[in-house]
Design an enzyme around this catalytic site. Sequence first.
Site, PDB file in Angstrom:
ATOM      1  N   TYR A  51       0.819  -1.217   0.000  1.00 35.71           N
ATOM      2  CA  TYR A  51       0.000   0.000   0.000  1.00 35.71           C
ATOM      3  C   TYR A  51       0.855   1.271   0.000  1.00 35.71           C
ATOM      4  O   TYR A  51       0.375   2.327   0.433  1.00 35.71           O
ATOM      5  CB  TYR A  51      -0.937  -0.001   1.212  1.00 35.71           C
ATOM      6  CG  TYR A  51      -2.221  -0.787   0.994  1.00 35.71           C
ATOM      7  CD1 TYR A  51      -3.153  -0.391   0.035  1.00 35.71           C
ATOM      8  CD2 TYR A  51      -2.524  -1.907   1.767  1.00 35.71           C
ATOM      9  CE1 TYR A  51      -4.338  -1.093  -0.158  1.00 35.71           C
ATOM     10  CE2 TYR A  51      -3.715  -2.619   1.584  1.00 35.71           C
ATOM     11  CZ  TYR A  51      -4.610  -2.190   0.615  1.00 35.71           C
ATOM     12  OH  TYR A  51      -5.794  -2.874   0.420  1.00 35.71           O
ATOM     13  N   PHE A  59      -4.704   7.372   7.146  1.00 36.84           N
ATOM     14  CA  PHE A  59      -5.138   6.035   7.561  1.00 36.84           C
ATOM     15  C   PHE A  59      -4.104   4.949   7.258  1.00 36.84           C
ATOM     16  O   PHE A  59      -4.354   3.772   7.493  1.00 36.84           O
ATOM     17  CB  PHE A  59      -6.482   5.695   6.889  1.00 36.84           C
ATOM     18  CG  PHE A  59      -6.471   5.796   5.383  1.00 36.84           C
ATOM     19  CD1 PHE A  59      -5.957   4.772   4.594  1.00 36.84           C
ATOM     20  CD2 PHE A  59      -6.975   6.923   4.755  1.00 36.84           C
ATOM     21  CE1 PHE A  59      -5.940   4.864   3.210  1.00 36.84           C
ATOM     22  CE2 PHE A  59      -6.962   7.024   3.353  1.00 36.84           C
ATOM     23  CZ  PHE A  59      -6.442   5.983   2.587  1.00 36.84           C
ATOM     24  N   ARG A  87     -14.070  -4.205  -9.664  1.00 34.84           N
ATOM     25  CA  ARG A  87     -14.388  -3.015  -8.867  1.00 34.84           C
ATOM     26  C   ARG A  87     -15.904  -2.859  -8.707  1.00 34.84           C
ATOM     27  O   ARG A  87     -16.389  -2.482  -7.642  1.00 34.84           O
ATOM     28  CB  ARG A  87     -13.808  -1.749  -9.525  1.00 34.84           C
ATOM     29  CG  ARG A  87     -12.297  -1.716  -9.674  1.00 34.84           C
ATOM     30  CD  ARG A  87     -11.552  -1.422  -8.417  1.00 34.84           C
ATOM     31  NE  ARG A  87     -11.984  -0.237  -7.723  1.00 34.84           N
ATOM     32  CZ  ARG A  87     -11.370   0.243  -6.640  1.00 34.84           C
ATOM     33  NH1 ARG A  87     -10.295  -0.371  -6.129  1.00 34.84           N
ATOM     34  NH2 ARG A  87     -11.815   1.297  -6.024  1.00 34.84           N
ATOM     35  N   THR A  93     -15.646   1.941  -1.666  1.00 34.37           N
ATOM     36  CA  THR A  93     -14.690   1.750  -0.570  1.00 34.37           C
ATOM     37  C   THR A  93     -15.384   1.784   0.787  1.00 34.37           C
ATOM     38  O   THR A  93     -15.103   0.950   1.655  1.00 34.37           O
ATOM     39  CB  THR A  93     -13.605   2.860  -0.630  1.00 34.37           C
ATOM     40  OG1 THR A  93     -13.067   2.902  -1.957  1.00 34.37           O
ATOM     41  CG2 THR A  93     -12.506   2.612   0.376  1.00 34.37           C
ATOM     42  N   ARG A 104     -18.952  -5.509  -0.769  1.00 32.08           N
ATOM     43  CA  ARG A 104     -18.777  -4.653   0.413  1.00 32.08           C
ATOM     44  C   ARG A 104     -20.102  -4.345   1.106  1.00 32.08           C
ATOM     45  O   ARG A 104     -20.158  -4.293   2.335  1.00 32.08           O
ATOM     46  CB  ARG A 104     -18.013  -3.378   0.029  1.00 32.08           C
ATOM     47  CG  ARG A 104     -16.505  -3.652  -0.126  1.00 32.08           C
ATOM     48  CD  ARG A 104     -15.786  -2.509  -0.764  1.00 32.08           C
ATOM     49  NE  ARG A 104     -14.330  -2.608  -0.605  1.00 32.08           N
ATOM     50  CZ  ARG A 104     -13.464  -1.877  -1.293  1.00 32.08           C
ATOM     51  NH1 ARG A 104     -13.894  -0.985  -2.171  1.00 32.08           N
ATOM     52  NH2 ARG A 104     -12.163  -2.019  -1.098  1.00 32.08           N
ATOM     53  N   HIS A 117      -9.951  -6.104  -1.667  1.00 29.15           N
ATOM     54  CA  HIS A 117      -9.152  -5.146  -2.434  1.00 29.15           C
ATOM     55  C   HIS A 117      -9.276  -5.507  -3.902  1.00 29.15           C
ATOM     56  O   HIS A 117      -9.364  -6.689  -4.241  1.00 29.15           O
ATOM     57  CB  HIS A 117      -7.666  -5.228  -2.032  1.00 29.15           C
ATOM     58  CG  HIS A 117      -6.761  -4.514  -3.006  1.00 29.15           C
ATOM     59  ND1 HIS A 117      -6.514  -3.167  -2.916  1.00 29.15           N
ATOM     60  CD2 HIS A 117      -6.122  -4.952  -4.129  1.00 29.15           C
ATOM     61  CE1 HIS A 117      -5.724  -2.811  -3.936  1.00 29.15           C
ATOM     62  NE2 HIS A 117      -5.475  -3.876  -4.686  1.00 29.15           N
ATOM     63  N   GLU A 128       0.604  -5.082  -8.890  1.00 31.68           N
ATOM     64  CA  GLU A 128       0.061  -5.805  -7.732  1.00 31.68           C
ATOM     65  C   GLU A 128       0.090  -7.318  -7.943  1.00 31.68           C
ATOM     66  O   GLU A 128       0.329  -8.078  -6.989  1.00 31.68           O
ATOM     67  CB  GLU A 128      -1.370  -5.327  -7.454  1.00 31.68           C
ATOM     68  CG  GLU A 128      -1.398  -3.885  -6.958  1.00 31.68           C
ATOM     69  CD  GLU A 128      -2.793  -3.331  -6.739  1.00 31.68           C
ATOM     70  OE1 GLU A 128      -2.898  -2.168  -6.315  1.00 31.68           O
ATOM     71  OE2 GLU A 128      -3.786  -4.055  -6.973  1.00 31.68           O
TER      72      GLU A 128
HETATM   73  P1  IDP Z   1     -10.152   0.915  -2.593  1.00 34.92           P
HETATM   74  O1  IDP Z   1      -9.766  -0.252  -1.712  1.00 34.92           O
HETATM   75  O2  IDP Z   1     -11.653   0.987  -2.800  1.00 34.92           O
HETATM   76  O3  IDP Z   1      -9.375   0.953  -3.879  1.00 34.92           O
HETATM   77  P2  IDP Z   1      -8.435   3.109  -1.691  1.00 34.92           P
HETATM   78  O4  IDP Z   1      -8.810   4.551  -1.759  1.00 34.92           O
HETATM   79  O5  IDP Z   1      -7.418   2.605  -2.671  1.00 34.92           O
HETATM   80  O6  IDP Z   1      -9.803   2.250  -1.797  1.00 34.92           O
HETATM   81  O7  IDP Z   1      -7.929   2.836  -0.217  1.00 34.92           O
HETATM   82  C1  IDP Z   1      -7.288   1.626   0.119  1.00 34.92           C
HETATM   83  C2  IDP Z   1      -7.863   1.111   1.405  1.00 34.92           C
HETATM   84  O8  IDP Z   1      -7.534   2.016   2.442  1.00 34.92           O
HETATM   85  C3  IDP Z   1      -9.397   1.003   1.433  1.00 34.92           C
HETATM   86  O9  IDP Z   1      -9.886  -0.195   0.875  1.00 34.92           O
HETATM   87  C4  IDP Z   1      -9.679   1.113   2.907  1.00 34.92           C
HETATM   88  O10 IDP Z   1      -9.488  -0.155   3.542  1.00 34.92           O
HETATM   89  C5  IDP Z   1      -8.620   2.066   3.380  1.00 34.92           C
HETATM   90  N1  IDP Z   1      -9.152   3.453   3.405  1.00 34.92           N
HETATM   91  C6  IDP Z   1      -9.389   4.263   2.372  1.00 34.92           C
HETATM   92  N2  IDP Z   1      -9.884   5.443   2.754  1.00 34.92           N
HETATM   93  C7  IDP Z   1      -9.955   5.376   4.084  1.00 34.92           C
HETATM   94  C8  IDP Z   1     -10.404   6.314   5.101  1.00 34.92           C
HETATM   95  O11 IDP Z   1     -10.810   7.441   4.812  1.00 34.92           O
HETATM   96  N3  IDP Z   1     -10.334   5.864   6.386  1.00 34.92           N
HETATM   97  C9  IDP Z   1      -9.874   4.616   6.727  1.00 34.92           C
HETATM   98  N4  IDP Z   1      -9.462   3.715   5.803  1.00 34.92           N
HETATM   99  C10 IDP Z   1      -9.499   4.095   4.505  1.00 34.92           C
HETATM  100 MG    MG Z   2      -7.336   1.251  -4.204  1.00 36.70          MG
END
Ligand code: IDP
Ligand code: MG
Length: 142
Positions: A51, A59, A87, A93, A104, A117, A128
Amino acid sequence: MAVQRTLSIIKPDAVAKNVIGDIIRRFEENGLSVIATNMIHLSAEQAGRFYAVHAERPFYKDLCSFMSSGPVLAMCLEGKNAIALNRQLMGATNPKEAEEGTIRADHADSIDANAVHGSDSEENAAIEIDFFFSNLDINSRL
Ligand code: IDP
Ligand code: MG
């Protein structure tokens, strides 16, 4: 539409809930094939490398600690439009914003513990997949 490969991870919360089968069923019923799998308990350091793009986000530390809290199932999925399709099946998310019937919406408890993910672009999918698998682990099903 082009055949693509994407990386899916069933995160520690969903593995702990024993819903691996339900999640894979959704992929298969929607035309995606599992072509590599690896169940692994990541270290916090490994989760941090995976990540790394989020390193500056507030976060990040919580995310790395959650992703290393238990085993995950990393999978390479193959199929038409696999990246966007995965997706779509995952949902937003934040599970509160995830469309009804998505993974989700059905299995995630919070934005932190959000079940799955999925790669977000062809470029990131290649990076990845390479993080978890060698070419020898991948078995195209075309
Ligand atoms: P995604 O998994 O839908 O692609 P990303 O923005 O890439 O979302 O973020 C990666 C992961 O980080 C998310 O799946 C979630 O677990 C965590 N995450 C993202 N935004 C937040 C937040 O605002 N608070 C806490 N965790 C977050
Ligand atoms: Mg992502």
